[in-house]
Design a protein around this motif. Sequence first.
Motif, PDB file in Angstrom:
ATOM      1  N   THR B  20      97.580  11.473 148.121  1.00 14.60           N
ATOM      2  CA  THR B  20      98.322  10.636 149.055  1.00 14.60           C
ATOM      3  C   THR B  20      97.347   9.685 149.755  1.00 14.60           C
ATOM      4  N   ALA B  21      97.888   8.632 150.376  1.00 11.69           N
ATOM      5  CA  ALA B  21      97.043   7.704 151.123  1.00 11.69           C
ATOM      6  C   ALA B  21      96.675   8.305 152.472  1.00 11.69           C
ATOM      7  N   SER B  22      97.639   9.028 153.064  1.00 10.82           N
ATOM      8  CA  SER B  22      97.413   9.580 154.400  1.00 10.82           C
ATOM      9  C   SER B  22      97.469  11.104 154.355  1.00 10.82           C
ATOM     10  N   LYS B  23      97.109  11.726 155.454  1.00 17.35           N
ATOM     11  CA  LYS B  23      96.998  13.194 155.506  1.00 17.35           C
ATOM     12  C   LYS B  23      98.370  13.874 155.533  1.00 17.35           C
ATOM     13  N   VAL B  53     103.463  15.984 161.794  1.00 17.15           N
ATOM     14  CA  VAL B  53     104.675  15.428 161.155  1.00 17.15           C
ATOM     15  C   VAL B  53     104.396  15.351 159.657  1.00 17.15           C
ATOM     16  N   LEU B  54     105.251  15.998 158.876  1.00 14.90           N
ATOM     17  CA  LEU B  54     105.002  16.174 157.449  1.00 14.90           C
ATOM     18  C   LEU B  54     105.122  14.866 156.661  1.00 14.90           C
ATOM     19  N   ASN B  55     104.179  14.693 155.732  1.00 10.53           N
ATOM     20  CA  ASN B  55     104.083  13.510 154.870  1.00 10.53           C
ATOM     21  C   ASN B  55     105.031  13.654 153.669  1.00 10.53           C
ATOM     22  N   ARG B  56     105.995  12.714 153.566  1.00 13.26           N
ATOM     23  CA  ARG B  56     106.969  12.743 152.475  1.00 13.26           C
ATOM     24  C   ARG B  56     106.276  12.685 151.102  1.00 13.26           C
ATOM     25  N   GLY B  57     105.181  11.907 151.038  1.00 13.11           N
ATOM     26  CA  GLY B  57     104.461  11.751 149.773  1.00 13.11           C
ATOM     27  C   GLY B  57     103.883  13.066 149.275  1.00 13.11           C
ATOM     28  N   VAL B  59     105.126  16.087 149.878  1.00 15.76           N
ATOM     29  CA  VAL B  59     106.251  16.903 149.411  1.00 15.76           C
ATOM     30  C   VAL B  59     106.697  16.421 148.032  1.00 15.76           C
ATOM     31  N   ARG B  61     104.997  15.030 145.738  1.00 11.23           N
ATOM     32  CA  ARG B  61     104.048  15.456 144.695  1.00 11.23           C
ATOM     33  C   ARG B  61     104.246  16.933 144.357  1.00 11.23           C
ATOM     34  N   LYS B  76     114.681  25.318 150.496  1.00 11.59           N
ATOM     35  CA  LYS B  76     114.199  25.469 151.864  1.00 11.59           C
ATOM     36  C   LYS B  76     112.889  26.256 151.820  1.00 11.59           C
ATOM     37  N   LEU B 287     111.196  23.020 155.732  1.00  6.03           N
ATOM     38  CA  LEU B 287     111.237  21.869 154.821  1.00  6.03           C
ATOM     39  C   LEU B 287     112.465  22.022 153.927  1.00  6.03           C
ATOM     40  N   VAL B 288     113.379  21.074 154.028  1.00  8.66           N
ATOM     41  CA  VAL B 288     114.610  21.127 153.226  1.00  8.66           C
ATOM     42  C   VAL B 288     114.557  20.040 152.166  1.00  8.66           C
TER      43      VAL B 288
END
Lengths: 95, 490
Positions: B20-23, B53-57, B59, B61, B76, B287-288
Amino acid sequence: MSLSNEQVGHVARLARIALTEAETEATRRKLDGIFGLIEQMQAVDTTGVEPMSHPQELATRLREDAVIETDRRAAFQAAAPQTEAGLYLVPKVIE
Amino acid sequence: MSRTDWEVVIGLEVHSQLNTASKIFSGASTAFGAEPNVQASAVDIALPGVLPVLNRGAVERAIRFGLAIGATVAPKSVFARKNYFYPDLPKGYQISQFELPVVQGGAITIRVGEGDKAYEKTVQLTRAHLEEDAGKSLHEDFHGMSGIDLNRAGTPLLEIVSEPDMRSSAEAVAYARALHALVRWIDICDGNMQEGSFRCDANVSVRPRGQEKFGTRREIKNLNSFRFLQQAIDYEVQWQIERLEDGGTIQQATVLFDPDSGETRMMRSKEDAHDYRYFPDPDLLPLVISEEWIARVRGGMPELPEAMKARFVADFGLSAYDATTLTASKEVAAYFQATVDAAGKANAKLCANWVMGELAARLNKAELDIAASPVAPAQLAGMVARIADNTISNAIAKKVFEALWNGEGGDGADAADQVIDCQGLKQVTDSGAIEGLIDEVLAANPKSVEEFRAGKEKAFNALVGQVMKASKGKANPGQVNELLRRKLQA
């Protein structure tokens, strides 16, 4: 259920808390109280109830994968006891 | 008991850094090699009051990985705190997943060994979960202190856990390689092992063959090359067997591999084993992942190695071995596919031979990745087309390939044609001209002719060789064979 002082010592070590003998005894009594409460809760029949990981029935929010933070090292390190070459210095640790 | 009476049992845990680009929980950059601590945000250094705050990218992957191995992507899953104290872990806990991981189950097919002894095996996966990486401790001397760089803290990892399905170091390495190829194939990890993007822990135990119960395992930590993985397991297995045969027992422990001595040594025993006291992280809701999201990710998945392998066999008529070799990495597969696209499906086998043969050998010698090949797929295809239409023979093609490798013939897809024209390498297929050469050779080699007529087939091959030599390799070998035999039998 009653904890031994050794068990209290173990938990204290894991939490990196130094306890005197008197504190150990006081902590043991408090922990015993908590375990008493847990025992009471464990007496409830929860067959068929889905374990809960969070009190709210919500899903976590997600952020887009984008870099939005800038370098704030100088500000952060101003509060650190000791830094050098951009690193935070800590008492020597080698496992 | 002799050595062969022991069975080796290995399970692997692989930490794969997601690209990912960010953490995973902050908007700081994950780029490698920055100045210390310039990519450590307030969340990464755990200032009081910050929230993850969770990174969508990250998830997404994990979902890609789950789909690639045929696993269940959990609708879930839950993040948990793994508690331990270490200066490169500023929160005092690592956010990971424990009871409910995002990827559950799945399997990977591996190919072990070479040639006739090669066999396929399916390794089952237990789970794969999302977690954050820790920072780095630098133990060089800073006036008797350690230096901490938190740039890596919060980098997203997918920890991939296998079942204890492997029975030798060769199987463990084959599995690690297959996994490495897969995470790169589906573009979730750059696979850079020097930079620590793909790190293996191996759980190793031995048991008397036939015994069902597993032996006590020791875990070898942080192996960052396939060679070290093999060496560490081989050493550890021998150590455990020797100890047991000497009447000793194995204590559960975590060990480190020292590449210099080739030995494993104890890092901590079971008594000092970390007591991580996992519990659900109250800062993060579950996480859903919806069916719709999974379907969308599935729609964007590339063709997977197994499917591509099957297609190469079915559509191109390649052998299973060739298909496996050509799908061993994303880059090789892409190169081969591009070559066939340009040369035509009918020439696929010829393309395969050149990609796996001459090209692979040259790349290997020059220590180049196929993506950096001086000969582009279209150029190789241009040459293959000339072999297929009999403009050049295979032997001449080697000369043409050498020229292409050296950049002769220009950058275009017609480079092979340029080389063939400029160097006059066009195959002689004019039967009149070939017959002329044959007549000269027969006249000059009466002894060989005699021997052939006496029934020596070897003499025939010698004559073919002479004709080819006379044509400077440019005569069509098939035609030479046919015309020569006709003349000799006339």
